[in-house]
Design an enzyme around this catalytic site. Structure first.
Site, mmCIF file in Angstrom:
data_model
loop_
_atom_site.group_PDB
_atom_site.id
_atom_site.type_symbol
_atom_site.label_atom_id
_atom_site.label_comp_id
_atom_site.label_asym_id
_atom_site.label_seq_id
_atom_site.Cartn_x
_atom_site.Cartn_y
_atom_site.Cartn_z
ATOM 1 N N PRO A 77 -31.647 -62.242 19.456
ATOM 2 C CA PRO A 77 -32.688 -61.989 20.202
ATOM 3 C C PRO A 77 -33.924 -63.138 19.384
ATOM 4 O O PRO A 77 -34.235 -62.305 18.320
ATOM 5 C CB PRO A 77 -33.164 -60.728 19.989
ATOM 6 C CG PRO A 77 -32.444 -60.104 19.069
ATOM 7 C CD PRO A 77 -31.134 -60.915 18.779
ATOM 8 N N ASP B 34 -34.699 -63.882 14.152
ATOM 9 C CA ASP B 34 -33.605 -63.080 14.738
ATOM 10 C C ASP B 34 -34.363 -61.517 14.817
ATOM 11 O O ASP B 34 -34.603 -61.279 13.553
ATOM 12 C CB ASP B 34 -32.246 -62.879 14.076
ATOM 13 C CG ASP B 34 -31.119 -62.080 14.917
ATOM 14 O OD1 ASP B 34 -31.693 -61.052 15.607
ATOM 15 O OD2 ASP B 34 -30.131 -62.176 14.760
ATOM 16 N N HIS B 35 -34.794 -61.306 15.959
ATOM 17 C CA HIS B 35 -35.601 -59.732 15.796
ATOM 18 C C HIS B 35 -34.980 -58.514 15.571
ATOM 19 O O HIS B 35 -35.241 -57.564 15.339
ATOM 20 C CB HIS B 35 -36.174 -59.721 17.296
ATOM 21 C CG HIS B 35 -37.555 -59.149 17.222
ATOM 22 N ND1 HIS B 35 -38.106 -58.207 16.213
ATOM 23 C CD2 HIS B 35 -38.577 -59.318 18.036
ATOM 24 C CE1 HIS B 35 -39.301 -58.018 16.313
ATOM 25 N NE2 HIS B 35 -39.917 -58.702 17.339
ATOM 26 N N ARG B 36 -33.530 -58.761 15.346
ATOM 27 C CA ARG B 36 -32.624 -57.778 14.936
ATOM 28 C C ARG B 36 -32.858 -57.328 13.602
ATOM 29 O O ARG B 36 -32.789 -56.371 12.939
ATOM 30 C CB ARG B 36 -30.954 -57.921 15.175
ATOM 31 C CG ARG B 36 -30.743 -57.967 16.819
ATOM 32 C CD ARG B 36 -29.266 -58.293 16.801
ATOM 33 N NE ARG B 36 -29.092 -59.590 16.208
ATOM 34 C CZ ARG B 36 -27.747 -60.336 16.260
ATOM 35 N NH1 ARG B 36 -26.750 -59.462 16.793
ATOM 36 N NH2 ARG B 36 -27.597 -61.488 15.668
#
Length: 475
Positions: free
Chosen positions: A268, A445-447
């Protein structure tokens, strides 16, 4: 009496990277009849990662090149055979010893049979290899019996080796055409009957190009085959009428496309932007160039200071130097920063990285960056230089672009886009004056990286570039 034994050895396409499945032969440096020595480079191939030179692991005389230049070959497939003088390898030794016992007249031919198996460029379930192997096991009595049941392919059995296999290519009406599993799958997906395809590969093997050529008459107007034939030497098919040009996607370009699709739909992405007054950074670049402070002949550029600024920010916020382990459902914090630099080359976009860049001083980083860029431009970047990256910079400013939303390099948590430096009106010390300004964009990466962490890394990088002398040190 001592007799010199000559045996054929095959050199197979190696996996020159991690998990590569194929490579394209760019250039042959040898031809049949040439003498080669152990360690001599015989060809250059392009993998999904880079162009690599392949050394041969034995000494002898080149017998055959199984594939022409421009052919994409699967890893593990033989690409060249060499006649090696001396003791025969362990596998062919048994038939050589057994031959005089069974049939003196055919002993020489039988000794050559194991080498003939090497012509498996068209391997399939009905090559003569399995029958020959059965002949060797039972010994002398089985040899004549095994030799008789194979009269159908007449020319295939023993001595002619290459010629019989090539002659077998047109006789496909009742036989199974020679093609590798990936090519069979491609033909099946496209609805093409392999028996209708004219094979152009070595030994009468149907290649991917043959399958695509068979599709062309269906996809383009009736006169297209003649045009496609003219376009073949430049590996591009031209569709008449509209003037479309088809360019085969392979090598680095193919790998890049697959990696970007995987990254875009797996991680994401979040992108943040910031405009920065880099007037002081540009002055520092000029000063370092004029003074030679970083070393004689060392290349100094704005990208160097952007790289150092980002590395400084990563040192302060090490959580951004991470990757996502999907199988273990864990975040992996990396022990060192391998800084990737996106480089546009004639073969496509590659991202080599500077190993442990976070521990390098500014002069060391300047040398590493210069070497990385020179190697990439020469097309000599090795697969090892493109593995293990942890964070990347893409310099879109060299194309006059202000910024963009860069896609993450697979396995990395962040990528920084460095835009063009432009002179803009800027409020400086309470007055509107012309200043040199750039735009930075950080995708993450929003994770792995939340908004706070990503914002801190971007803001810190910008602050360092705004006042580089105060925050960047070198020794």
């Amino acid at each position: 009496m001592t007799t010199e034994v000559r045996s054929l050895r095959e050199f197979k396409m190696p996996d020159v990277g991690e998990g590569l499945t194929e490579a394209e032969i760019l250039t042959w440096f040898v031809k049949p009849g040439d003498t080669v020595t152990d360690g001599q480079v015989v060809c250059e191939v392009e993998t999904a990662k880079a162009a690599v030179e392949l050394p041969i692991p034995f000494t002898g005389t080149v017998e055959q090149l199984f594939f022409p230049e421009g052919t994409t070959v699967d890893v593990g497939t033989s690409i060249i055979s060499v006649a090696v003088a001396g003791a025969a390898p362990a596998e062919p030794a048994a038939p050589v010893a057994a031959a005089p016992v069974a049939a003196p007249a055919t002993g020489g031919a039988e000794a050559a049979v194991p080498e003939r198996r090497e012509v498996l460029v068209g391997y399939g379930p009905r090559t003569g290899g399995t029958q020959r192997r059965a002949r060797r096991t039972p010994g002398a009595p089985a040899q004549p019996v095994a030799a008789r049941p194979v009269p159908a392919p007449v020319a295939v059995p023993v001595a002619p080796v290459v010629v019989p296999v090539q002659a077998a290519a047109p006789v496909v009406e009742g036989d199974r055409p020679l093609a590798k599993p990936p090519v069979r799958k491609l033909a099946k997906d496209l609805g093409i009957d392999l028996r209708t395809i004219v094979a152009t590969g070595p030994g009468g093997v149907i290649t991917r190009e043959d399958v695509h050529s068979a599709v062309a008459p269906v996809a383009v107007p009736a006169e297209a085959p003649a045009v496609a034939a003219e376009a073949q030497p430049v590996t591009a098919a031209v569709a008449t009428g509209a003037g479309d040009v088809r360019i085969p996607v392979k090598g680095v370009r193919k790998a890049t496309a697959a990696a970007m699709v995987s990254s875009a739909f797996t991680a994401p992405h979040v992108t943040e932007f910031v405009q920065v007054d880099v007037t002081r950074t540009m002055k520092l670049v000029r000063t370092l160039k004029e003074s030679g402070e970083l070393g004689q002949g060392v290349r100094v550029s704005p990208l160097l200071l952007v790289a150092k600024a980002l590395l400084t920010a990563v040192r302060r916020y090490p959580e951004v130097n991470a990757s996502w382990d999907e199988a273990a459902q864990e975040i992996v914090l990396k022990g060192q920063v391998n800084l990737g630099i996106a480089a546009a080359t004639p073969r496509g976009l590659i991202v080599p990285n500077i190993k442990d860049a976070g521990s390098q001083t500014l002069p060391q980083l300047a040398v590493s960056l210069g070497d990385l860029i020179d190697t990439a431009r020469q097309g000599k970047t090795s697969p090892a230089d493109m593995q293990g990256g942890s964070i990347t910079i893409t310099n879109v400013g060299v194309f006059g672009v202000d910024t963009g939303t860069p896609i993450l390099n697979p396995g990395e948590a962040a990528i920084l886009a460095f835009g063009a430096v432009r002179e803009l009106p800027w409020v400086h010390k309470g007055k509107v004056v012309p200043r040199q300004v750039t735009t930075l964009a950080l995708s993450f990466d929003h994770r792995l990286v939340d908004g706070e962490l990503g914002s801190k890394v971007l803001a810190d990088t910008a602050a360092i570039l705004e006042r580089p002398k105060r925050l960047i040190t070198w020794g």
